[in-house]
Design an enzyme around this catalytic site. Structure first.
Site, PDB file in Angstrom:
ATOM      1  N   SER A  10      19.441  37.906   4.726  1.00 16.43           N
ATOM      2  CA  SER A  10      19.873  36.239   4.677  1.00 16.43           C
ATOM      3  C   SER A  10      19.228  35.596   3.208  1.00 16.43           C
ATOM      4  CB  SER A  10      19.007  35.548   5.965  1.00 16.43           C
ATOM      5  OG  SER A  10      19.614  34.588   6.321  1.00 16.43           O
ATOM      6  N   HIS A  33      25.180  35.149   8.451  1.00 13.88           N
ATOM      7  CA  HIS A  33      25.330  34.459   9.760  1.00 13.88           C
ATOM      8  C   HIS A  33      26.587  33.861  10.324  1.00 13.88           C
ATOM      9  CE1 HIS A  33      21.152  35.431   9.576  1.00 13.88           C
ATOM     10  NE2 HIS A  33      20.766  34.528   8.592  1.00 13.88           N
TER      11      HIS A  33
END
Length: 206
Positions: free
Chosen positions: A119, A160
């Site tokens: 991320s 995501h």
């Protein structure tokens, strides 16, 4: 040459790393959790540690916002892998720059040391991190003077994609920046492997 593994949620794609390197047992990974410090939700940090240990890696934590230059240099230079967790991308960039870890990190990656980003640890490699403000709060990094990223990839990873709680934020990033940036959306069960400048998206097999 650079070996980069860009993930959204490492716990879902850890097995793919084993397919790249069959001799993980006993190798040491410099584990940088710094991006998670401003965050209230941090379960992914422990999840990543567990997965790395199950792969046979020895986790050597390095919190760059507190570490000395000598400690940063020693761990990044001597451990075989580098891992940077998710969290707030702006805070991560601020602390990498403030500590001088960014330069050592870049040096080691360019020498061929494998890098795994999760991320925020993935977004940090882009040319500029301004596009991720729909997911991360820039106010977490009051002393960050520039949003210029580490610039190790020419594209802009968007982690995501399609996954809650970031589904709407990812779509907003796409609607705002798709005409001007080379966005690379990928979900929690995908990773982008960049080997010697060639990027390929892998889907994890459970």
């Amino acid at each position: 040459m650079a070996k980069l593994f860009l993930t959204s949620y490492f716990a879902e794609v850890a097995s793919a790393i084993a397919s790249f390197d069959k001799r993980l047992e006993g190798k040491r990974v410099t584990f940088i959790p710094t991006a998670s410090i401003p965050e209230e939700i941090t379960f992914y940090v422990e999840d990543a540690k567990k997965e790395l240990e199950q792969l046979g890696l020895i986790v050597d934590e390095l919190e760059v916002s507190k570490a000395s230059v000598d400690e940063i240099k020693y761990k990044l230079q001597n451990n075989e892998y580098i891992y940077v967790t998710g969290g707030n991308t702006y805070f991560l960039l601020q602390e990498l720059r403030r500590s001088g870890a960014d330069k050592i990190l870049l040096e080691q990656i360019r020498l061929g040391k494998p890098y795994i980003g999760e991320s925020a640890g993935t977004v940090i490699l882009s040319p500029n991190i301004a596009y991720i403000q729909e997911m991360d709060n820039p106010d977490a990094a009051k002393n960050l003077e520039s949003y210029e990223g580490l610039n190790l990839v020419h594209f802009y990873p968007l982690p995501h994609y399609g996954n809650q709680p970031f589904k709407d934020a990812a779509e907003l990033v796409i609607s705002k920046y798709s005409d001007e940036l080379e966005l690379a959306p990928f979900s929690n069960n995908q990773l982008i492997a960049v080997i010697d400048g060639e990027a390929e998206t892998w889907i994890a097999v459970s």
